[in-house]
Design a protein around this motif. Structure first.
Motif, PDB file in Angstrom:
ATOM      1  N   PRO A   1      19.235  84.219  23.443  1.00  0.00           N
ATOM      2  CA  PRO A   1      17.984  84.037  24.166  1.00  0.00           C
ATOM      3  C   PRO A   1      17.226  85.237  24.457  1.00  0.00           C
ATOM      4  CG  PRO A   1      19.709  83.529  25.712  1.00  0.00           C
ATOM      5  CD  PRO A   1      20.601  83.899  24.368  1.00  0.00           C
ATOM      6  N   PRO A   2      15.761  85.341  24.574  1.00  0.00           N
ATOM      7  CA  PRO A   2      15.144  86.409  25.177  1.00  0.00           C
ATOM      8  C   PRO A   2      15.325  86.593  26.605  1.00  0.00           C
ATOM      9  CG  PRO A   2      13.760  84.416  24.784  1.00  0.00           C
ATOM     10  CD  PRO A   2      15.290  84.227  24.226  1.00  0.00           C
ATOM     11  N   GLY A   3      15.000  87.754  27.159  1.00  0.00           N
ATOM     12  CA  GLY A   3      15.217  87.856  28.750  1.00  0.00           C
ATOM     13  C   GLY A   3      14.550  86.832  29.445  1.00  0.00           C
ATOM     14  N   ARG A   4      13.284  86.411  29.194  1.00  0.00           N
ATOM     15  CA  ARG A   4      12.655  85.585  29.697  1.00  0.00           C
ATOM     16  C   ARG A   4      13.471  84.188  29.970  1.00  0.00           C
ATOM     17  NH1 ARG A   4       8.676  81.376  28.550  1.00  0.00           N
ATOM     18  NH2 ARG A   4       7.130  81.166  30.301  1.00  0.00           N
ATOM     19  N   ALA A   5      13.823  83.841  28.711  1.00  0.00           N
ATOM     20  CA  ALA A   5      14.693  82.524  29.045  1.00  0.00           C
ATOM     21  C   ALA A   5      15.855  82.749  30.028  1.00  0.00           C
ATOM     22  CB  ALA A   5      15.318  82.271  27.727  1.00  0.00           C
ATOM     23  N   ARG A   6      16.354  83.973  30.193  1.00  0.00           N
ATOM     24  CA  ARG A   6      17.506  84.152  30.988  1.00  0.00           C
ATOM     25  C   ARG A   6      16.867  84.140  32.592  1.00  0.00           C
ATOM     26  NH1 ARG A   6      19.478  87.690  26.961  1.00  0.00           N
ATOM     27  NH2 ARG A   6      18.286  89.476  27.941  1.00  0.00           N
ATOM     28  N   ASN A   7      15.745  84.695  32.658  1.00  0.00           N
ATOM     29  CA  ASN A   7      15.062  84.671  33.980  1.00  0.00           C
ATOM     30  C   ASN A   7      14.829  83.202  34.426  1.00  0.00           C
ATOM     31  OD1 ASN A   7      15.392  87.560  34.203  1.00  0.00           O
ATOM     32  ND2 ASN A   7      13.290  87.826  33.150  1.00  0.00           N
ATOM     33  N   LEU A   8      14.289  82.420  33.571  1.00  0.00           N
ATOM     34  CA  LEU A   8      13.978  81.049  33.801  1.00  0.00           C
ATOM     35  C   LEU A   8      15.263  80.413  34.369  1.00  0.00           C
ATOM     36  CD1 LEU A   8      11.451  80.050  31.040  1.00  0.00           C
ATOM     37  CD2 LEU A   8      10.965  80.188  33.458  1.00  0.00           C
ATOM     38  N   ALA A   9      16.333  80.651  33.553  1.00  0.00           N
ATOM     39  CA  ALA A   9      17.482  79.955  33.911  1.00  0.00           C
ATOM     40  C   ALA A   9      18.018  80.293  35.386  1.00  0.00           C
ATOM     41  CB  ALA A   9      18.561  80.482  33.184  1.00  0.00           C
ATOM     42  N   GLY A  10      17.613  81.478  35.763  1.00  0.00           N
ATOM     43  CA  GLY A  10      18.053  81.698  37.320  1.00  0.00           C
ATOM     44  C   GLY A  10      17.183  80.969  38.167  1.00  0.00           C
ATOM     45  N   ALA A  11      15.902  80.883  37.878  1.00  0.00           N
ATOM     46  CA  ALA A  11      14.864  80.088  38.968  1.00  0.00           C
ATOM     47  C   ALA A  11      15.171  78.573  38.649  1.00  0.00           C
ATOM     48  CB  ALA A  11      13.432  80.531  38.107  1.00  0.00           C
ATOM     49  N   LEU A  12      15.344  78.231  37.484  1.00  0.00           N
ATOM     50  CA  LEU A  12      15.656  76.544  37.322  1.00  0.00           C
ATOM     51  C   LEU A  12      17.106  76.295  38.045  1.00  0.00           C
ATOM     52  CD1 LEU A  12      14.410  74.098  36.099  1.00  0.00           C
ATOM     53  CD2 LEU A  12      15.898  74.844  33.910  1.00  0.00           C
ATOM     54  N   ALA A  13      17.981  77.354  38.048  1.00  0.00           N
ATOM     55  CA  ALA A  13      19.218  77.002  38.947  1.00  0.00           C
ATOM     56  C   ALA A  13      18.887  76.765  40.255  1.00  0.00           C
ATOM     57  CB  ALA A  13      20.352  77.995  38.426  1.00  0.00           C
ATOM     58  N   GLN A  14      18.069  77.639  40.854  1.00  0.00           N
ATOM     59  CA  GLN A  14      17.718  77.469  42.349  1.00  0.00           C
ATOM     60  C   GLN A  14      17.079  76.251  42.707  1.00  0.00           C
ATOM     61  OE1 GLN A  14      15.405  80.931  43.587  1.00  0.00           O
ATOM     62  NE2 GLN A  14      17.280  82.452  42.876  1.00  0.00           N
ATOM     63  N   ARG A  15      16.224  75.856  41.583  1.00  0.00           N
ATOM     64  CA  ARG A  15      15.434  74.478  41.911  1.00  0.00           C
ATOM     65  C   ARG A  15      16.329  73.261  42.057  1.00  0.00           C
ATOM     66  NH1 ARG A  15      10.599  73.863  38.145  1.00  0.00           N
ATOM     67  NH2 ARG A  15      10.277  71.963  39.487  1.00  0.00           N
ATOM     68  N   LEU A  16      17.564  73.409  41.033  1.00  0.00           N
ATOM     69  CA  LEU A  16      18.450  72.295  40.903  1.00  0.00           C
ATOM     70  C   LEU A  16      19.243  72.329  42.090  1.00  0.00           C
ATOM     71  CD1 LEU A  16      19.287  72.665  37.233  1.00  0.00           C
ATOM     72  CD2 LEU A  16      18.389  70.925  38.321  1.00  0.00           C
ATOM     73  N   ASN A  17      19.705  73.550  42.757  1.00  0.00           N
ATOM     74  CA  ASN A  17      20.484  73.665  43.746  1.00  0.00           C
ATOM     75  C   ASN A  17      19.788  73.012  45.304  1.00  0.00           C
ATOM     76  OD1 ASN A  17      22.768  74.706  42.633  1.00  0.00           O
ATOM     77  ND2 ASN A  17      22.111  76.821  42.797  1.00  0.00           N
ATOM     78  N   SER A  18      18.294  73.432  45.049  1.00  0.00           N
ATOM     79  CA  SER A  18      17.550  72.641  46.014  1.00  0.00           C
ATOM     80  C   SER A  18      17.524  71.296  46.016  1.00  0.00           C
ATOM     81  CB  SER A  18      16.112  73.277  46.057  1.00  0.00           C
ATOM     82  OG  SER A  18      16.268  74.784  46.423  1.00  0.00           O
ATOM     83  N   LEU A  19      17.436  70.784  44.789  1.00  0.00           N
ATOM     84  CA  LEU A  19      17.297  69.263  44.716  1.00  0.00           C
ATOM     85  C   LEU A  19      18.809  68.722  45.186  1.00  0.00           C
ATOM     86  CD1 LEU A  19      16.204  66.527  43.510  1.00  0.00           C
ATOM     87  CD2 LEU A  19      17.020  67.240  41.206  1.00  0.00           C
ATOM     88  N   SER A  20      19.861  69.304  44.512  1.00  0.00           N
ATOM     89  CA  SER A  20      21.223  68.838  45.200  1.00  0.00           C
ATOM     90  C   SER A  20      21.526  68.786  46.781  1.00  0.00           C
ATOM     91  CB  SER A  20      22.488  69.595  44.613  1.00  0.00           C
ATOM     92  OG  SER A  20      22.327  70.739  44.885  1.00  0.00           O
ATOM     93  N   ALA A  21      20.855  69.887  47.322  1.00  0.00           N
ATOM     94  CA  ALA A  21      20.800  69.776  48.850  1.00  0.00           C
ATOM     95  C   ALA A  21      20.122  68.821  49.333  1.00  0.00           C
ATOM     96  CB  ALA A  21      20.232  71.320  49.267  1.00  0.00           C
ATOM     97  N   GLN A  22      18.849  68.328  48.951  1.00  0.00           N
ATOM     98  CA  GLN A  22      18.115  67.277  49.240  1.00  0.00           C
ATOM     99  C   GLN A  22      18.913  66.092  49.138  1.00  0.00           C
ATOM    100  OE1 GLN A  22      14.444  67.228  47.285  1.00  0.00           O
ATOM    101  NE2 GLN A  22      13.717  69.369  47.902  1.00  0.00           N
ATOM    102  N   LEU A  23      19.605  65.851  47.943  1.00  0.00           N
ATOM    103  CA  LEU A  23      20.208  64.546  47.751  1.00  0.00           C
ATOM    104  C   LEU A  23      21.403  64.385  48.884  1.00  0.00           C
ATOM    105  CD1 LEU A  23      20.483  64.580  43.962  1.00  0.00           C
ATOM    106  CD2 LEU A  23      19.171  63.164  45.292  1.00  0.00           C
ATOM    107  N   ASP A  24      22.154  65.455  49.001  1.00  0.00           N
ATOM    108  CA  ASP A  24      23.094  65.675  49.949  1.00  0.00           C
ATOM    109  C   ASP A  24      22.678  65.433  51.420  1.00  0.00           C
ATOM    110  OD1 ASP A  24      25.424  66.107  48.385  1.00  0.00           O
ATOM    111  OD2 ASP A  24      25.014  68.305  48.247  1.00  0.00           O
ATOM    112  N   ALA A  25      21.509  65.860  51.666  1.00  0.00           N
ATOM    113  CA  ALA A  25      20.828  65.651  52.946  1.00  0.00           C
ATOM    114  C   ALA A  25      20.733  64.389  53.467  1.00  0.00           C
ATOM    115  CB  ALA A  25      19.875  66.313  53.294  1.00  0.00           C
ATOM    116  N   GLY A  26      20.612  63.549  52.463  1.00  0.00           N
ATOM    117  CA  GLY A  26      20.109  62.025  52.575  1.00  0.00           C
ATOM    118  C   GLY A  26      21.391  61.081  52.447  1.00  0.00           C
TER     119      GLY A  26
END
Length: 745
Positions: free
Chosen positions: A111-136
């Motif tokens: 993958p190009p560098g942009r895809a690796r940067n997107l992976a980090g940002a997307l992983a943070q959004r997924l972690n936030s989503l899992s935290a929201q699900l756990d909070a409920g």
């Protein structure tokens, strides 16, 4: 010197990419099923996704793809939270998961560098989503027991014990074994030919012996033999005795040897058949291999078109040849795209018609026989607008009003399979050019299959694909028409009958035959292929009718003679001859001769439209006259291939067997170009070119030489003779030939 470590790492990465693709396809399919469940997700499916993600994460760690490992871990957190709370995801949350799956696929392929940067940002959004699900969650998640916990490194020995009977083999190695096994059929056919030759030799010897005068009585023969021992002739040699007994012994030995080879051949045939079956069995994989990406595709296509659609699949565990499924994957993508774009209506329109808001697309796979599988794709959409299909076909010149009048409802539906026929009023990135279904028909025909369409206006339509389980040998009839041999697959033939005088009737300028109270079109194979008549043929010729069916069309194919029925090994024509009308491939018979295999779908389409080979190019209206090209070639196979390449491109092609024959036809008619071989008997292509240039009538006529001679001296000879272009057979490409012709005329 190559670095062994780097070579190993490259091979390891290649293996990982194949494994990762399988895992990601599985994850996407399960996520789509979860999305269809709505607010009550299946715990079993959630567990499957978690286990697959865990495996993919471990594999990514092994090849040092840390970005992919991080993304998989974040996705694991989301599904772990779903397992704990038992809650589903909203549509936009599923969008985030699908986005992660798509990015994960990108990360597996440098993958190009942009895809690796997107992976980090997307992983943070997924972690936030899992935290929201756990909070409920209303309770503290319980620790997973042994049956529920995810596999880790300690579990691997147990899994290895289960997988001891499974071996992964690279596809190219398996193909090499299969190719060599299939090649044994040529050896078997050669043995059969040798047996026939031996028996023919014995028959000839017996016939010769029978024509000799009767042998003398033994007493007379002994007396004459004694006298010959006492007297020499002028050369000093004794006269030879009769050799009747020697000939009889030779005949007997030939027959005994033929019988012995026959027994060996039968044993060889049994072993070859078993070996081929075992080899082909290893190439069988579940149809999931070709279908697993379709649920995600349907979801994305529907959202792109602001529609709702759900895909249901049944029978996807049916096993087929991997090579067939490679093609089926492409076919199903076209059919699914067609169903979403053309079939399924918008939600409000469906509700107004009393349907559910979401359209249903169903794929059913069922085995109909030992070597036949039926793929059926149906939808509950608006169905096919037959009138729009007819309008598009007539507007494109695919058939005339007279031809249209003779079509049945099923045959009118089959018009949708013609290239350029589309009911779409706009061209989008998905469809509208009338190409998708034409590709489907061509791909199915290339596999030796059959495609049928069923339509229910306002209720939907279905496409049924009848396909072989394996791609290997086929059972076929060896035919002869006007001196040339062909193979026709038995699978499409319903019956064979000898014709009597008066059986063929002409109705509306079309030859027909009555078959089981139905009138079917008659197609004369020799005329269809433009073959020259030969004097040494069966009396009258074309007196055998093969009643066949292709593409829903029943027709009678007339041939001169059926030579035999046997198993043959079909081979493609090569990438240079991508598509030759009426010809599906070729095979080698026991005597070493190459014989074309007829394409049943093309012949059936001819029965549908009634266009004959001599009128190619005139079907688009009387105002357009096809360019006439003279093909000069002494090889009947090459002549046939060149003729149908040109006719498939819309030209009217006529053939000549050598330079003298070509000059005769040039004097009798007008042509727009000449395509000629160089090496031919009587008059070669170079002399023909010179004669063409010397005649004021033809001096400006474009001449293209097609030859196997590759030296620069030979090319210079051709160009000095006056040729306009020179195409070498070894590098022959039909697109290049057609481009050359278009440039010259």
């Amino acid at each position: 010197m190559p670095d062994p470590k780097n070579a190993f790492l490259q091979k390891l990465m290649q293996t990982f990419r194949v494994e990762a693709e399988e895992h990601l396809q599985n994850i996407v399919s399960q996520v789509v099923l979860l999305e269809q469940k709505g607010e009550s997700p299946s715990q079993e499916q959630v567990e499957r996704i978690l286990k697959t993600l865990h495996t993919l994460k471990g594999a990514a760690r092994a090849v040092d793809l840390t970005d992919l490992e991080t993304l998989c871990h974040a996705m694991e957190n989301v599904f772990s939270a779903m397992r704990t709370t038992g809650d589903g995801l909203a549509a936009e949350q599923f969008d985030l998961v699908h986005q992660a799956c798509g990015l994960a696929r990108t990360l597996t392929n440098e993958p190009p560098g942009r895809a690796r940067n997107l992976a980090g940002a997307l992983a943070q959004r997924l972690n936030s989503l899992s935290a929201q699900l756990d909070a409920g969650a209303t309770s503290v998640p319980a620790a997973p027991d042994a049956a529920q916990r995810l596999p880790d490194e300690d579990d691997e020995p147990a899994h290895q014990a289960v997988r001891t009977n499974v071996v992964k083999v690279e596809g190219q190695n398996l193909d090499a074994i299969r190719y060599q096994t299939e090649a044994l059929l040529s050896v078997e056919l050669g043995l059969q030919q040798h047996i026939a030759d031996l028996l023919a030799l014995a028959d000839n010897m017996a016939e010769y012996t029978a024509r000799l005068p009767p042998a003398e009585p033994i007493s007379h023969r002994r007396a004459r033999s004694a006298r010959s021992m006492q007297s020499k002739d002028a050369a000093g040699e004794s006269k030879a005795p009769r050799t009747d007994k020697v000939r009889e012994d030779f005949e007997l030995q030939c027959r005994r040897l033929a019988n012995a080879i026959g027994r060996t051949q039968r044993d060889f045939s049994t072993i070859r058949s078993r070996l081929l079956d075992a080899t082909l069995e290893t190439a069988l994989v579940p149809c999931t291999f070709a279908l697993e990406q379709l649920p995600g595709l349907v979801r994305n296509l529907a959202r792109t078109r602001a529609k709702e659609a759900v895909l249901y699949m049944q029978g996807e565990s049916t096993r087929m040849d991997r090579r067939i499924l490679d093609t089926i994957r492409e076919v199903m993508i076209h059919l699914v795209t067609n169903a979403v774009d053309h079939g399924i209506e918008a939600a409000e329109k469906r509700l107004a018609a009393g349907k559910s808001a979401a359209g249903a697309i169903r794929i059913t796979v069922a085995q109909c026989s030992d070597n036949r599988v039926a793929f059926t794709l149906s939808d509950d959409g608006a169905g096919i607008d037959v009138e729009a299909i007819i309008k598009a076909a007539t507007g494109r010149g695919k058939l005339s009003a007279g031809q249209l009048a003779g079509l049945s409802d099923r045959q009118k539906l089959q018009l949708a399979l013609h290239a350029g026929v589309s009911t779409s009023r706009e061209v989008t990135h998905l469809s509208g050019r009338g190409v998708g279904l034409a590709i489907v028909a061509e791909k199915v025909a290339s596999l030796g299959g059959e495609l049928l369409i069923d339509n229910r206006p306002g209720e939907g339509c279905s496409f049924e694909l009848l396909l072989p389980v394996r791609l290997a040998t086929l059972r076929g009839l060896i035919l002869r028409s006007r001196g040339a041999q062909f193979v026709l697959a038995l699978s499409g033939i319903e019956s064979v009958r000898a014709l009597r005088e008066g059986d063929i009737r002409t109705i509306e300028n079309r030859e027909t035959l009555l078959v089981r109270e139905s009138v079917v079109p008659v197609i004369r194979l020799g005329h269809l292929l433009g073959l020259e008549r030969v004097a040494a043929g069966p009396a009258g010729g074309e007196n055998i009718a093969l009643i066949a069916r292709a593409g829903g069309t029943l027709f009678a194919l007339l041939v001169d003679e059926i030579l035999s029925e046997q198993e043959v090994l079909p081979k493609g024509l090569g990438k240079q001859l991508r598509r030759v009308r009426f010809i599906a491939g070729a095979t080698q018979l026991g005597d070493g001769s190459l014989v074309p295999i007829l394409r049943m779908e093309d012949i059936g389409a001819h029965g549908l439209t009634g266009n004959d080979a001599a009128s190619a190019g005139r079907v688009q209206g009387e105002t357009r006259v096809a360019k006439r090209i003279l093909v000069v070639e002494d090889s009947i196979t090459s002549r046939l291939l060149l003729k149908h390449i040109l006719e498939g491109a819309g030209y009217a092609a006529e053939t000549a067997i050598d330079g003298l024959d070509a000059l005769s036809k040039l004097r009798q008619g007008n042509f727009d170009a000449v395509v000629s071989d160089v090496e031919m008997p009587q008059m070669d292509g170079l002399e023909l070119t010179a004669q063409v240039r010397a005649n004021p009538k033809t001096e400006e006529l474009p001449v293209i030489l097609v030859t196997s001679l590759q030296s620069s001296e030979e090319k210079e000879r051709g160009l000095r003779a006056g040729a306009d272009a020179y195409v070498v057979k070894g590098a022959f490409d039909q697109d290049s030939l057609l481009a050359t012709i278009r440039r010259l005329i």
